[in-house]
Design an enzyme around this catalytic site. Sequence first.
Site, mmCIF file in Angstrom:
data_model
loop_
_atom_site.group_PDB
_atom_site.id
_atom_site.type_symbol
_atom_site.label_atom_id
_atom_site.label_comp_id
_atom_site.label_asym_id
_atom_site.label_seq_id
_atom_site.Cartn_x
_atom_site.Cartn_y
_atom_site.Cartn_z
ATOM 1 N N GLU A 282 0.933 -1.239 0.065
ATOM 2 C CA GLU A 282 0.024 -0.077 -0.180
ATOM 3 C C GLU A 282 0.999 1.198 -0.201
ATOM 4 O O GLU A 282 0.396 2.354 -0.290
ATOM 5 C CB GLU A 282 -1.033 0.082 1.155
ATOM 6 C CG GLU A 282 -2.311 0.762 0.989
ATOM 7 C CD GLU A 282 -3.218 0.628 1.964
ATOM 8 O OE1 GLU A 282 -2.755 0.729 3.161
ATOM 9 O OE2 GLU A 282 -4.473 0.802 1.778
ATOM 10 N N HIS A 303 4.889 -26.833 -1.796
ATOM 11 C CA HIS A 303 4.443 -27.984 -2.718
ATOM 12 C C HIS A 303 3.316 -27.236 -3.499
ATOM 13 O O HIS A 303 2.309 -27.863 -3.756
ATOM 14 C CB HIS A 303 3.521 -28.753 -1.521
ATOM 15 C CG HIS A 303 4.686 -29.757 -0.818
ATOM 16 N ND1 HIS A 303 5.096 -30.982 -1.174
ATOM 17 C CD2 HIS A 303 5.518 -29.136 0.137
ATOM 18 C CE1 HIS A 303 5.963 -31.443 -0.241
ATOM 19 N NE2 HIS A 303 6.264 -30.310 0.688
ATOM 20 N N LYS A 415 -14.192 2.114 -3.844
ATOM 21 C CA LYS A 415 -15.229 2.790 -3.027
ATOM 22 C C LYS A 415 -16.105 3.751 -3.709
ATOM 23 O O LYS A 415 -17.397 3.513 -3.646
ATOM 24 C CB LYS A 415 -14.558 3.651 -1.882
ATOM 25 C CG LYS A 415 -13.758 2.873 -0.829
ATOM 26 C CD LYS A 415 -13.285 3.925 0.315
ATOM 27 C CE LYS A 415 -12.198 3.161 1.308
ATOM 28 N NZ LYS A 415 -11.537 4.024 2.050
#
Length: 424
Positions: A282, A303, A415
């Site tokens: 961020e 794995h 948003k």
Amino acid sequence: MKLKLQFNEKYIDKYVTSQEITNEILKNKQLFEDSYQCKYGDVDRKGWFVVDNNANDSMLAKIKQVARKIAKQAEVLVVIGIGGSNRGSLAAVECFKYDHPDCPEIIWAGNNLSATALQRVFDKIGGRSVAIDVIAKDFRTIEPGLTFRMFRQYLKQRYGDKYVDRVTVCGSVTHDNLKEMADKYGYTFLPFPEEVGGRYCMLTPVGLLPAAVAGIDIDKLVESARKTEQLLKSMPIDKNPAVRYAVARNLLFRKGFQVESMVVFEPELEHFARWWLQEFGETEGKIQECIYPDYYCFSEDLHAIGQYVQQGRRFIMETYLKCFKPTKVVIPQSDEQDGFDYLNGMQYDKVNQAVYDGSFSAHYNDGVPCMEFVCPEPTEELLGELYYFFLFAVYMSANYIHVNPFNQDGVENYKRNMYKILKK
Ligand code: PA5
């Protein structure tokens, strides 16, 4: 006095040498010296730089007082928050949660909008007594905001008007609805410091309250962060491991290593890796020329994505957190022939360490640059150091690549779309 962690840059030498790192730091001397003075970034977001600003003795006393009250009244504390605002405490709680079985269980909510997940939280609480801690720097964030509303309804049903005694809110002191609500309805209020952004908030009441409720010794954690601050700020820039790490990773990026994965070997450190990811993702992810942070939990991921790291495209660098939780578990003999007798009597931990050495050398030998942070076992002191160290490092790194270390405007785009859809 020394740092507990040691930064090992030796195993990136095929691509970036120690001398190159030093030269690059000295070439940018002024930038790093200014960064030591916290000269970059918005003036009103620099509070985290000095630990004592928001975790001084009186603030710690207040946090511990609220934590004691919660521990007395509740078997479960639901922490409602999202993103940078809760990942720091999540990392600490997950790291130590089995060490304090007598403390309230911490459950996390408000970090998604899944009604199923919300229902699961209520189910998980069951008949146990509960308190909530709502964290929001900007109380317009819909995930914690709506979850808080659902919890008010739930708490009122269980406790009637007395529900307010079970609500703590951590919000901005000014311009914030949470503070107004606390004043109006009588919730316990702790400050989300104005001058600290979400992902920089671990060493403030925001990160420290859930940790304290979970039984973590926040005095030790903060004291260690303080010492780390003093050490990092007093080192010559070219000897500072946080600066060297910040520069090393970006020099590797310029050589084509666009992804940096933090690697942990203790599942209880997975959330620390997620906090680190939050910090770097961020903070730096605002320009095209920046590292994509990721994390792996080995053995599990060996794995899976481990195959890609070993033989796939060479654009991944790894940052190993060499940090193990020691135990006394010994591998027993077995009456059944299972093929593992060569491990009889060996300490279980040794096998995990062999996985560490095995994967580190396999990746390095196949051309993956591997940085390493060698640490003692996780304690409050270590965690305090790691928090401040990586906050300092991400700040150095962001300044070095010339991005604003404190904003995250891109997050607003989803948003805006969502609000449009919801208000139709
Ligand atoms: O680092 C940040 O500022 C963000 O990750 C915020 O913490 C996150 O978006 C949540 O914000 P708020 O606490 O305002 O709800």
